[in-house]
Design an enzyme around this catalytic site. Sequence first.
Site, short mmCIF file in Angstrom:
data_model
loop_
_atom_site.label_atom_id
_atom_site.label_comp_id
_atom_site.label_asym_id
_atom_site.label_seq_id
_atom_site.Cartn_x
_atom_site.Cartn_y
_atom_site.Cartn_z
N ASP A 192 0.83 -0.98 -0.07
CA ASP A 192 0.04 0.10 -0.18
C ASP A 192 0.85 1.26 0.08
O ASP A 192 2.03 0.98 0.40
CB ASP A 192 -1.02 -0.15 1.09
CG ASP A 192 -2.11 1.01 0.80
OD1 ASP A 192 -2.12 1.81 0.15
OD2 ASP A 192 -3.21 0.73 1.62
C1 BGC Z 1 -4.93 3.18 -0.09
C2 BGC Z 1 -4.98 2.33 -1.19
C3 BGC Z 1 -4.58 2.90 -2.62
C4 BGC Z 1 -3.69 3.67 -2.50
C5 BGC Z 1 -3.32 4.69 -3.88
C6 BGC Z 1 -3.80 4.26 -0.15
O1 BGC Z 1 -3.75 5.21 0.77
O2 BGC Z 1 -5.05 2.76 1.04
O3 BGC Z 1 -6.37 1.70 -1.23
O4 BGC Z 1 -4.80 2.15 -3.57
O5 BGC Z 1 -3.38 4.77 -1.18
O6 BGC Z 1 -3.90 5.63 -4.05
#
Ligand code: BGC
Length: 739
Positions: free
Chosen positions: A266
């Site tokens: 993530d």
């Molecule tokens: C989120 C993810 C997301 C990623 C990219 C993170 O803060 O938890 O679900 O895909 O950001 O935007």
Amino acid sequence: MKNNILIIAAAAALTFSCAEKNPDLPVYLDPSKDIEERIADVLPRLTLEEKVAMVHAQSKFSSAGVPRLGIPEVWCTDGPHGIRPEVFWDDWDQAGWTNDSCTAFPCLSNLAASWDRELAFLYGESVGAEARYRGKDVLLGPGVNITRTPLNGRNFEYMGEDPFLAGQMVVPYVRGVQSNGVAACVKHFAVNNQELRRTATSSNVDDRTLYEIYLPAFEAAVKDGGAWAIMGSYNLYDGQYNCHNEKLLVDILKGEWGFDGVVISDWGGARDDDEAIRNGLDMEFGTWTNGLTGAPSDSYNNYHLANPYLERIRDGRVGTEELDDKVSRILRLIFRTSMSPEQHFGSFTSPEHYEAARRIAAEGIVLLQNDGTLPLDPATKANILLVGENVLKKLVVGGGSSNLKTKYEVTPMEAVIEAFPEANVTWERGYVGDPTGSYNLVETGQDLSESRSAEKLAEDAVAAAREADIVIFIGGLNKSAHQDTEGSDRLDIGMPYGQPELIEAIAEVAPRMVVVNISGSPVSMPWADKVNAIVQAWYGGTEAGHALTDVLTGKVNPSGKMPFTVPFALEDGPIRTERQYPGIKEEGKDYWDEYYDEGVFVGYRWYDASDTPVQWAFGHGLSYTEFEYSKPKASGMKVSVKVRNAGPVAGAEVVQLYITAPEGAAVSEIVRPAKELKGFEKVYLEPGETRTVTFKVTPRDLAWFDAEDHVWVAEPGTYTALFGSSSRDIREEVDFRYR
Ligand code: BGC
């Protein structure tokens, strides 16, 4: 840069179409060759530096390719409800392009509420086509974390409280996305069930619960859906960060399940150089390196899997075995997507996509309660009073990374005016929720500022209700902080902004009242018996308003079923102590510990075990027609039931199969849930039509996870198949034997 690389790759592939005449062309550029051969061919051609460049981000959403070899960059996009607007190279804000307004599909809890596998495929296929058109290789979604607490801010991005339902819906979604040559990146792996302190909470879960409740949807996505990517979550499991959690990634995902795809962190979720190298992480993404808390911009070379990795290899502290595995997986992803032999072009904001969005949204809307007030006659000349902020608030904008920019969003207000052309439609706001209309520089273009006091707003709504023939209240949650949003959890399970009191006041004077709750997570409704009808609608995306009026008018006969339980009160649920949620801080630790003491008793499993009345049961949802169940039969492990449409209009019923294990099971002394969902089928029936619905039960459907021996155990015995219209409305049952 990306286009250049694609041109080089395309030119190389084109040259190779006369491969027989040119046997010197490299195998990795031959699309007719097996992917593993292509990987084996290209890997030795890469330098150490090129390999390391591939395993971490070079911009907010991309990682480096190898231009000299025609290996393209990898481009990711959020996910999961549509294609995120383009952002700056190193910034979350949208970049202001004018050609990136996508189709917003309904939120995933809306999809789950359709209980329709075909629609899940259509969803994936459509959103995948939009990703492909926009040049993206990886769609960051879908999410399948279980609704453990109604308070989780991201419940709307997930598929409900039941592992079987989520597992059945995620598989076609993944296949649909990947049919476009775009990887689905299933998130957030794993036991990531809250937003509060999401980067500093360790989930402590026993193995039985882990395997029975929190892993099956991921397992299905990997084994049955064939997902090409998985996203590690921000939290810790058992004291180790999940983006490089040895047990989750190395032992279970890549070991037990044989996952051959890419594990993506993530954004900012990797925390440790050595663990990131050793424990199964393949690509590190994010802005910063310490859990998104800050760093100089453009710090990609400082990532755990960047310079620190290079240094370790160069000075001999680590070898290159892990690196080659990571790069092989990334190459596999590239050969499956941008360098796949199949040419996919995708499509964007097509009439078909808008139509799909509308259909899915409508099929997931749940009719919770109805005394015959619904459906409303489209030819009515009545005075319809709409009350509530969500009547006209555009809800696609906001909520975190799932925020989208669309060309348009049909509000309930517009749709009601369109659907009831002869009616006199008026609006009263009633309350102020979130008047803002901007998120990451995406604007709704609405001015929802308000000068009246809360009292005056309520007073005006009640006064108008007195004059109306029918009131349709459209409220619920929105995407701002502490509602349905990433980054914070809800504070309570009820409707915010004084809506419950307002609904009660209006109900006292309104001749008839329909309440539409828009939310992505469970909302309790203590006022339910004071109103005529209640509809659970969701964040329906671009076509949200139309989907709602399709149901209100009966153009679509509602067939959605709740993907989670709505209790009367939060305290009725399984989460009762601080150690369960939001967790406790033990001395000497720099994170909170959370204990899943409720074990497998999550959602309806808990309410059944504790014999607690609930407001809306898991699987509940009414129709404008009636369904009768009869004559269940069992033949070996096949069980079936007859369902008849006994009402006046065509409609669809979701026939649910729950299984009860034999009492006092011979081998085990473990406590099993009273029943568990193990099958469902949505059947469309004309008035008077009857269908037999048959389910083939598998040993795994009967099994529990024996943590001591680390095996699934299906005990011999007499099981009961329960056929229901909801988990609390079981119509028929039949016993069957296993061995
Ligand atoms: C989120 C993810 C997301 C990623 C990219 C993170 O803060 O938890 O679900 O895909 O950001 O935007």
